[in-house]
Design a protein around this motif. Sequence first.
Motif, mmCIF file in Angstrom:
data_model
loop_
_atom_site.group_PDB
_atom_site.id
_atom_site.type_symbol
_atom_site.label_atom_id
_atom_site.label_comp_id
_atom_site.label_asym_id
_atom_site.label_seq_id
_atom_site.Cartn_x
_atom_site.Cartn_y
_atom_site.Cartn_z
ATOM 1 N N ALA A 11 0.530 -1.270 -0.061
ATOM 2 C CA ALA A 11 -0.245 0.086 0.044
ATOM 3 C C ALA A 11 1.058 1.292 0.276
ATOM 4 N N MET A 12 2.081 0.844 0.975
ATOM 5 C CA MET A 12 2.713 2.475 0.852
ATOM 6 C C MET A 12 3.461 3.099 -0.613
ATOM 7 N N THR A 13 4.025 1.644 -1.612
ATOM 8 C CA THR A 13 4.825 1.555 -2.688
ATOM 9 C C THR A 13 4.049 2.083 -3.952
ATOM 10 N N ARG A 14 2.280 1.765 -3.801
ATOM 11 C CA ARG A 14 1.707 1.932 -5.051
ATOM 12 C C ARG A 14 1.605 3.185 -4.338
ATOM 13 N N PRO A 15 1.598 3.907 -5.446
ATOM 14 C CA PRO A 15 0.732 5.799 -5.066
ATOM 15 C C PRO A 15 -0.469 6.200 -4.660
ATOM 16 N N GLY A 16 -0.901 5.015 -6.367
ATOM 17 C CA GLY A 16 -2.484 5.151 -6.397
ATOM 18 C C GLY A 16 -3.202 4.372 -5.351
ATOM 19 N N ALA A 17 -2.583 3.057 -4.635
ATOM 20 C CA ALA A 17 -3.472 3.367 -3.384
ATOM 21 C C ALA A 17 -3.311 3.683 -2.872
ATOM 22 N N SER A 18 -1.786 4.521 -2.208
ATOM 23 C CA SER A 18 -1.637 5.302 -0.964
ATOM 24 C C SER A 18 -2.475 6.541 -1.143
ATOM 25 N N LEU A 19 -2.926 6.842 -2.134
ATOM 26 C CA LEU A 19 -2.904 8.620 -2.144
ATOM 27 C C LEU A 19 -4.908 7.801 -2.061
#
Length: 210
Positions: free
Chosen positions: A112-120
């Motif tokens: 979750a932290m390394t996928r910008p879309g998921a983090s956003l």
Amino acid sequence: MGRHAAPRGVAIPDVRERLFDAAERVLAREGASALTSRAVTTEAGCAKGLLHAHFDGLDELVAELVLDRFARTVRRAEELVARAGQSTVADNLVTVALALLHSLSPTVVGLAMTRPGASLRIRQALAAGAPSFTAIQDSITGCLEAEQRLGRFAEGADTSSIALAIVGTVHHLLMTTWADAPAPREQVGRLIVLLVGAGIDGAASARDRA
């Protein structure tokens, strides 16, 4: 017996949870690089297009998985006040802390932290009021205040700071616990005993003086 996709037109109950569970199994078994739409639906035993019928791709699936597990733990934490007076103060807090620790694996958190879309998506949902660490902190504070009213916790103890310390530590462990790290259960247990011990001792002393 191999997995089979559900026939077209047949509803699959709790499909989101089924896909969440499948994603967690893929990540646990094969790591973040193996998580694809096909891998998740194959693991779930459903049609390939089902994931995209419920989520706007993998980023949304990962984000919703994290948010769902947080919400589940928040519900557990909200039960703390009702448990005031039962078991021990420390045991009740350890139960919630461990529920949060086990709500997500480090692999899911890291993804979750390394996928910008998921983090956003996660940040936006939390900003909009989705259940988060703050709700868990409030529940712990409420539990300690209930224990104070019952005389099981020192009246002058700083309940909000104790709750912040517990949640902050669990957050740290959730983000940094890997295979070779010390057992988080032991670390959380020691911290809670340390934080609430003085409050319990203070309550006992007050009862003895009464």
